[in-house]
Write a protein that holds these residues in place. Structure first.
Motif, short mmCIF file in Angstrom:
data_model
loop_
_atom_site.label_atom_id
_atom_site.label_comp_id
_atom_site.label_asym_id
_atom_site.label_seq_id
_atom_site.Cartn_x
_atom_site.Cartn_y
_atom_site.Cartn_z
N ALA A 34 0.98 -1.14 0.07
CA ALA A 34 0.01 -0.08 -0.14
C ALA A 34 0.90 1.31 -0.06
N GLY A 35 1.92 1.19 0.67
CA GLY A 35 2.91 2.46 1.09
C GLY A 35 3.39 2.44 -0.39
N GLN A 36 4.02 1.40 -1.21
CA GLN A 36 4.79 1.58 -2.32
C GLN A 36 3.84 2.31 -3.38
N ASN A 37 2.58 1.68 -3.49
CA ASN A 37 1.66 2.01 -4.34
C ASN A 37 1.45 3.59 -4.15
N GLU B 152 0.33 11.36 -10.50
CA GLU B 152 -1.06 12.16 -10.24
C GLU B 152 -0.14 13.37 -10.24
N TYR B 153 0.87 13.66 -9.37
CA TYR B 153 1.49 15.11 -9.12
C TYR B 153 2.62 15.13 -10.02
N THR C 135 13.66 -1.08 -2.11
CA THR C 135 12.50 -1.42 -2.34
C THR C 135 11.82 -0.10 -3.07
N PHE C 136 12.16 0.88 -2.39
CA PHE C 136 11.56 2.36 -2.81
C PHE C 136 12.09 2.78 -4.25
N ARG C 137 13.41 2.50 -4.22
CA ARG C 137 14.01 2.71 -5.71
C ARG C 137 13.15 2.06 -6.78
N THR C 138 13.10 0.66 -6.63
CA THR C 138 12.23 -0.10 -7.64
C THR C 138 10.94 0.37 -7.65
N ALA C 139 10.09 0.86 -6.47
CA ALA C 139 8.82 1.41 -6.72
C ALA C 139 8.80 2.68 -7.65
N CYS C 140 9.93 3.48 -7.40
CA CYS C 140 10.09 4.98 -8.16
C CYS C 140 10.19 4.29 -9.86
N GLU C 141 11.13 3.51 -9.74
CA GLU C 141 11.39 2.91 -11.32
C GLU C 141 10.25 2.52 -12.06
N GLU C 142 9.38 1.72 -11.20
CA GLU C 142 8.12 1.07 -11.70
C GLU C 142 7.25 2.27 -12.28
N ALA C 143 7.39 3.37 -11.60
CA ALA C 143 6.36 4.39 -11.76
C ALA C 143 7.23 5.56 -13.08
#
Lengths: 1140, 236
Positions: free
Chosen positions: A48-51, A59-60, A78-86
């Motif tokens: 949920a946090g990553q999403n 959005e922003y 974890t978060f670097r991957t999340a950013c990359e996915e976005a």
């Protein structure tokens, strides 16, 4: 363009929010100018946090993301991957650690909140300056290095090999198997250890893609994950793999040392196989430093070898060994001044061995029991012929060596007898003539032609020999004409009748020429010739006085010789120097002497004698023999003719010795070599022989047109103590602990009787004396090179001059499985280990119960009886602040195994002393119950001490175990016959060295440190380097094997990926700004910076750079930037930290 | 062995009042021993008892002192003979695998017993040190006969009769003397030293405890150290 930053602060459940006011941090950051959105959430790392981050980016239109949460080690990826996915570059993300570095270490909520705000603000300000970066891809070499071939290393190597990849398995010992090979049974299933281990060991040797390097160590590692270059050093095994393991060599090896594999409880020979199932099965010779006697000998006589054989009573083999290197063994056995004995390590215990006397014994034994000996066959047959001028020890040695190599050798001798100084200078009471003839005959049998009565300069010249004039034709010439001219005193009266030089006197006596000897004879000098002269004159019936200008301390004569002379009635006047020889009618009447005293040391290190003024006194003599020194007589060499055409000529020193190249023995005339006294000045027999040998090898190289280098016969650099500082070899006691044993002195004829004739003074050893003297040898360096194994080895597998090798191997990844050592429990004196009999360590007991161990698997006391009760002590040095705080994990279970084995094989009572019983593995608790069922006494309490019950009667040998039985709260004293200690498992003694080589960190207990104790137990902080087994911490077999398999899987996952991503954080040099100072070149710990000679700037090898930043800080021109750590970024971060 | 506490206690996590006071007083003393806080690390292995040359005469094993402390039963410790029998050989301290200063802790317990007026009913071991100091203070040197006379007179006069023959035999061999020895010259100095020592508190050494409250279950030491300036008796 302003950035749009998204900020997220994590509660981490209550881990952070308990101490930090998360909401207030969120609001504080929200007020920051470039921050688009600021949020807090219970678990940012959850899906949920990553999403939340991902949807905010969309959005922003966020351009940067900051998460304030735990350590980046935990969740940065974890978060670097999340950013990359976005769709955001992963390096545009920054993490602020407000858990480990804030919430967990503070309890003041307000202050902690302020700190969290500062940390968050720093991250936000910094991230604005981030640049997008791309990670590098590096291919992975699929070959893997496994260091240490215990069970873990074997397991990993097999698994890696099974996958079809190459493995290099490096093991320090001569066999693989590690500690497990020592065990008898394994807990809890009681499988036979070797039954389950040896199939795996054999399997290793059969795999085509496992390269097994035993006796090898990793010396250096360079490179990076995927592409390491490893330097492996391999000690010589001295046995090649044609060895069939027949074991014949073991039967003839005279050296026995304790077997380390058997915990020093059983002996093995110097050539050995570690244990019957060893892999590889090739035997190995343990050879340390070369024995000092052999090192000190100019001809490298195998002294330690023949001494070992004498001790064993194998005289024929020993005599043969003496002859191997020595062309004049009879002579050397009698007159050698034995440089070996002054270096003998036995001298550090009591007195050096009588090495020379043992050789004499052997040669005499050979003459009596074998008779004439045939020389060894020629190695070759060459066309070239060589002339040797002079038949002294140097000439004869060169002649023998050259003849053995296969040259045609002719020796020219001026006198009518061969032997040079040996024939004309040595008194026969030291060396009878038939002995000398015996040696010379042996050399003649070799095919050497000796022409006596042919003098250089009189019958032929050097040019004749070289140019083939007058029927001579030789390809090389060795000049060894010696030093036969006595020095004169340079005092008035030397011309008088009755003054003669020592060498002349001895020559006349030896050759039976006319020589008068006076009634009262003065011998002037303190060297060996002076003593020989004095003793000879004594035998001619004279009263002899030696005049020597220094004291006995400085006297160069051998001590034994001097003592013999004094025993024969020779008087010695020290500190007395002649100033004039007094005469009457041209006949010597006496000597005017002056008393000396010792002054400052001179160039030779001896104190210089200075005359005492006014101390002149006259002594009466009717003959004066001057024996101060000798020099070569070089009248045979013609003076250069007027207007000579500059052809090369011999050159001489001011002492008339010939100048040669000390390395090659070459003179300045091509093809002419020189050696012996003509080069050295007056020296000893064996020194002259050493020169002859050196010259022979040089002449061989010269005649074969080989470069004159890499001499095998040259002396090793003089450091005979190296490797022998404290003890002769690792298994021997230190010198001071070695029992003293007196040197057996050589029996001699009675002094009064021996001055009546020239018969030999020394009588030689008996067989018993020789063997007793030989048994004093300390076997320096374990193998003493008797070459017996080489003699009996049918396949010819033994190579005694094998050299250490170094090899560079390319590998992709490295796995360390180097295992453990056992703590030495003698540091805990209360347990009596090493002092009390029948107190054993666990590994010693493993060998006792093993069928190949010292007792063949029987549990016996030192006196051969079966124990009535056995105590097994847990936690020796483990769980102990003074030694090792950790629990060694395996002891409880193997102690129970021991209890079972004792119960199974004896009728003894077993007492287990434990603090806490740790039976944590599968089937372990059940095994505990089983041992309890078998009737082991289990006592909860750590043993306080072990003491002897008494020294006599039924108390003798009984050990009392003192402890508190804590479950009944009573002090108990339990009598037992045997005690088994379970000492702590400790890191290998040199784990630190390997850790440095492989860049592995170590935990405070010294074991290798894994990357994460729970989630990454086989990786280390260095990418591409793994650990498994007990080198990472105490571990039993199942755990070691599991870890090894895990490590193999980790390694394989990278191999199958083919390439690896490397963080782009690295140094970049601004080529414009680089001043070319090269400071960074040497500073870089990874050797990643190279110098571009053409452009005069430094360059970074991106593949090698680890981004450590050392060069960045050092660059005086600020030309180097750390990507991801630019000055701007760091300054901004610091400013923000100080702002809050 | 566990004695019934006089005041029964129904508050979870709290010790009875009397025990609580003793505990805090004890911890206060432990705090003055460098490394004394390691007491909490005891793994009850019994090395101390096994090493103790006089444990055969003890009613509580040295190990059990710590067990009783843990169990909230200092009362029993203070009533045991163990603390008075300790011969101060330090074998337990030397061998303790956890580095616990057992001998020093026993000293603290002795002082606590004296301060708390807990003495043994049938045993006067605790009286010996005071008698010894008194004699030194008087003569400057020990007087064996006087020491034993006073000790037995104060504890068990019957024993004095039993020891009489041994005493006479020793006197014959001049092992002990009838008249006390006198140290004239230094007596004043010795008295000064003793007086000074009596004025002194237990020496406080500066040290940093290795004890971390999050690794072991006992937090009492921390609380004591933060209140070390206050008198222990005021602690609840």
């Amino acid at each position: 363009m302003p950035e749009k930053i998204g900020f997220y602060v994590c509660h981490c459940g209550i881990n952070i929010s308990n101490t930090v006011d998360v909401e207030s941090v969120r609001d504080f950051i929200a007020g920051e100018s470039q921050v688009e959105i600021s949020r807090d959430y219970k678990f940012m790392c959850s899906n949920a946090g990553q999403n939340m981050i991902k949807s905010d980016i969309a959005e922003y239109d966020l351009t940067r993301v900051v998460v304030a949460a735990c350590s980046p080690l935990m969740h940065e990826l974890t978060f670097r991957t999340a950013c990359e996915e976005a769709g955001l570059n992963r390096y545009l993300f920054q993490m602020a650690n407000i858990r480990e570095q804030c919430a967990w270490v503070h309890d003041d909520r307000a202050a902690a909140t302020d700190k969290a705000k500062a940390l968050s603000l720093a991250a936000v300000r910094r991230v604005a300056l981030h640049q997008p970066m791309t990670p590098r891809q590096v291919p992975i070499n699929p070959r893997t290095l496994v260091v240490g071939a215990g069970i873990a290393g074997i397991q990993a190597a097999l698994e890696l090999a099974d996958s079809g990849n190459e493995v290099v398995l490096v093991e320090r010992e001569p066999t693989i198997g590690g500690q497990m090979a020592r065990f008898d049974k394994t807990f809890p299933t009681l499988d036979c250890s070797s039954c389950i281990l040896t199939p795996k060991m054999v399997s290793v040797s059969h795999r085509k893609n496992i390269r097994l390097l035993t006796c090898s160590e990793v010396k250096n590692v360079e490179g990076y994950m995927g592409n390491f270059t490893v330097t492996v050093k391999t000690r010589p095994r001295y046995v090649t793999d044609v060895c069939t393991s027949c074991g014949e060599c073991v039967k003839v090896c005279p050296i026995n040392v304790p077997s380390v594999f058997d915990m020093m409880m059983q002996d093995r020979t110097a050539i050995h196989k570690v244990f019957p199932q060893a892999v590889p099965g090739t035997f190995v010779i343990e050879k340390r430093e070369r024995p000092p006697c052999k090192q000190a000998c100019p001809i490298h006589q195998d002294a330690a070898g023949y001494i070992a054989l004498v001790r064993e009573g194998r005289f024929a083999e020993a005599a043969k060994l003496v002859r191997k290197e020595n062309p004049l063994p009879f002579i050397c056995g009698r007159v050698c001044y034995h440089p070996c004995e002054s270096q003998c390590n036995r001298g550090s215990v009591d007195e050096p061995l009588a090495i020379r006397d043992l050789k004499r014994f052997l040669m005499d034994w050979e003459r009596e029991n074998i008779g004439e000996v045939e020389p060894p066959p020629k190695e070759n047959d060459f066309e070239e012929s060589v002339a040797v001028i002079g038949s002294g020890p140097a000439g004869l040695t060169a002649a023998f060596d050259l003849a053995r190599m296969g040259y045609k050798v002719t020796v020219f001798e001026k006198h009518n007898v061969a032997g040079g100084m040996l024939a004309v200078g040595l008194p026969t009471y030291r060396c009878p003539r038939d002995i000398l003839e015996h040696d010379i005959k042996y050399i003649e049998k070799m095919g050497v032609r000796i022409e006596t009565g042919r003098e250089l300069g009189k019958h032929f010249t050097l040019d004749d020999l070289l140019e083939g004039k007058n029927g001579y034709r030789y390809d090389a010439v060795f000049i060894a004409t010696g030093a036969h001219k006595g020095f004169t005193l340079d005092v008035p009266g030397e011309h008088l009748e009755g003054v003669i030089s020592g060498v002349d006197y001895l020559r006349n006596i030896n050759l039976g020429l006319e020589q008068k000897t006076g009634r009262k004879v003065a011998v002037i000098g303190g060297g060996n010739t002076a003593i020989d002269t004095a003793r000879t004159a004594r035998r001619e019936g004279a009263e002899v006085t030696i005049l020597y200008r220094r004291t006995r301390e400085e006297m160069p004569a051998e001590e034994d010789e001097l003592a013999d002379a004094i025993a024969e009635g020779v008087e010695v006047r020290y500190l007395t120097a002649p100033v004039e020889i007094l005469g009457e009618r041209e006949q010597v009447r006496g000597v005017r002497c002056i008393t000396m005293q010792l002054g400052e040391p001179d160039a030779s290190g001896r104190r210089r004698p200075v005359p005492v003024p006014g101390s002149e006194h006259d002594l009466e003599f009717d003959q004066v023999i001057v024996s101060i020194s000798q020099q070569p007589d070089v009248a045979w060499y013609p003076k250069p003719a007027e207007g000579s055409n500059g052809a090369p000529r011999l050159n001489f020193t001011k002492w008339d010795t010939v100048q040669v190249n000390a390395e090659t023995m070459q003179t300045d005339v091509p093809g002419v070599f020189a050696g012996g006294d003509i080069v050295l000045g007056p020296a000893t027999v064996v020194e002259a022989m050493g020169q002859g040998r050196r010259a022979a090898e040089a002449m061989h190289k010269y005649l074969r047109n080989d470069p004159l280098q890499d001499f095998e016969t040259h002396m090793p650099p003089a450091n005979p103590r190296k490797g022998f500082e404290e003890k002769p070899h690792p298994y021997a006691p230190r010198y001071e602990d070695t029992p003293r044993e007196e040197r057996i002195s050589m029996p001699q004829r009675d002094a009064a009787e021996r001055i009546r004739d020239y018969r030999e003074v020394n009588l030689g050893y008996s067989v018993e004396q020789a063997q007793r003297e030989a048994s004093r040898c300390l076997n320096c360096g374990v193998c003493v090179e008797c070459y017996e194994c080489e003699r009996v080895c049918e396949p010819g597998a033994i190579v005694h001059n094998m050299k250490e090798t170094e090899e560079e191997i390319e590998v992709g990844q490295i796995l360390a499985t180097t295992g453990f050592d056992l703590m030495d429990p003698s540091v805990m004196p209360q347990y009596g280990y090493g002092k009390l009999d029948n107190v054993y360590t666990s590994l010693e007991f493993e060998r006792i119960v093993n069928a190949t161990g010292p007792t063949g698997g029987k549990i016996l006391l030192k006196n051969g009886k079966e124990p009535r009760a056995v105590a097994i002590l847990h936690c020796i040095g483990s769980r102990d602040e003074r030694y090792h705080r950790y629990c060694s994990r395996v002891c409880c279970m193997y102690a129970l195994k021991f209890a079972h084995l004792v119960k199974e094989r004896t009728s003894a009572e077993v007492y287990q002393f434990y603090i806490d019983m740790r039976a944590f593995g599968k089937g372990y608790e059940e095994f505990y119950s089983r041992v309890l069922d078998e009737g082991a006494n289990v006592i909860r309490g750590r043993v306080a001490e072990i003491v002897e019950a008494g020294w006599s009667g039924e108390e003798a040998g009984v050990l009392l175990v003192h402890c508190e039985d804590t479950l009944i709260g009573k002090h108990r004293e339990i009598p037992v016959d045997m005690v088994i200690l379970c000492p702590a498992l400790v890191p290998k003694h040199d784990a630190g060295d390997l850790a440095r080589t492989l860049s592995i960190s170590r935990s405070p207990d010294g074991f290798f440190l894994e990357r994460h104790p729970k989630l990454d137990p086989v990786a280390t902080a260095t990418d591409g380097v793994m650990v498994a087994g007990a080198c990472q911490g105490p571990k039993d077999i199942p755990d070691s094997v599991a870890q090894a398999s895990a490590a193999a899987a980790r390694i394989l996952s990278l191999i199958s990926k083919g390439e690896v991503e490397i963080d782009p954080v690295r140094a970049v040099i601004d080529e414009e700004a680089c001043g070319g100072c090269r400071i960074c070149n040497d500073l870089c710990p990874y050797k990643a910076i190279t110098w571009d000679e053409e452009r005069k700037i430094s360059m970074v090898n991106e593949a090698l750079c680890k981004g450590c930043g050392t060069c960045v800080a050092a660059c005086p021109a600020s030309a180097i930037t750390g990507m991801g750590f630019t000055n701007d970024q760091i300054e901004m971060e610091l400013e923000a930290l100080l702002e809050v | 062995m566990v004695q019934k506490s006089p005041d029964r206690n129904y508050t979870p996590g709290k010790l009875p009042l009397r025990e609580r006071a003793l505990r805090m007083a004890f911890l206060q003393r432990i705090h003055d021993i460098p490394g004394g806080e390691k007491l909490h690390r005891c793994i009850q292995c019994g090395t101390c008892s096994g090493s103790c040359p006089v444990s055969w005469a003890m009613d509580l094993m040295p190990r059990e002192l710590i067990a009783h402390f843990r169990a909230g039963d200092i009362e029993t410790i203070l009533h045991s003979r163990t603390i008075w029998l300790c011969a101060s050989c330090y074998a337990c301290t030397e061998r303790c695998p956890q580095g616990i200063r057992v001998t020093d802790i026993i000293y603290s317990l002795k002082r606590l017993a004296i301060d708390s007026d807990i003495t043994l009913e049938h045993d006067g071991a605790h009286k010996l040190p005071q008698i010894f100091v008194d004699i030194i203070n008087k003569y400057g040197r020990n007087h064996e006969l006087g020491l034993m006379m006073r000790y037995y007179l104060r504890t068990n006069p019957l024993q004095l009769l039993r020891m009489a023959s041994l005493g006479l035999a020793m006197m014959k061999r001049r092992r002990i003397t009838f008249t006390p020895p006198r140290v004239e010259k230094a007596l004043k100095d010795i008295r000064l030293i003793i007086a000074h020592a009596e004025r002194l508190e237990v020496p406080k050494e500066i040290f940093s405890p290795e004890y971390r409250p999050d690794t072991v279950g006992y937090r009492a030491i921390d609380k004591v150290s933060s209140r070390s300036s206050k008198s222990p008796s005021t602690t609840e």
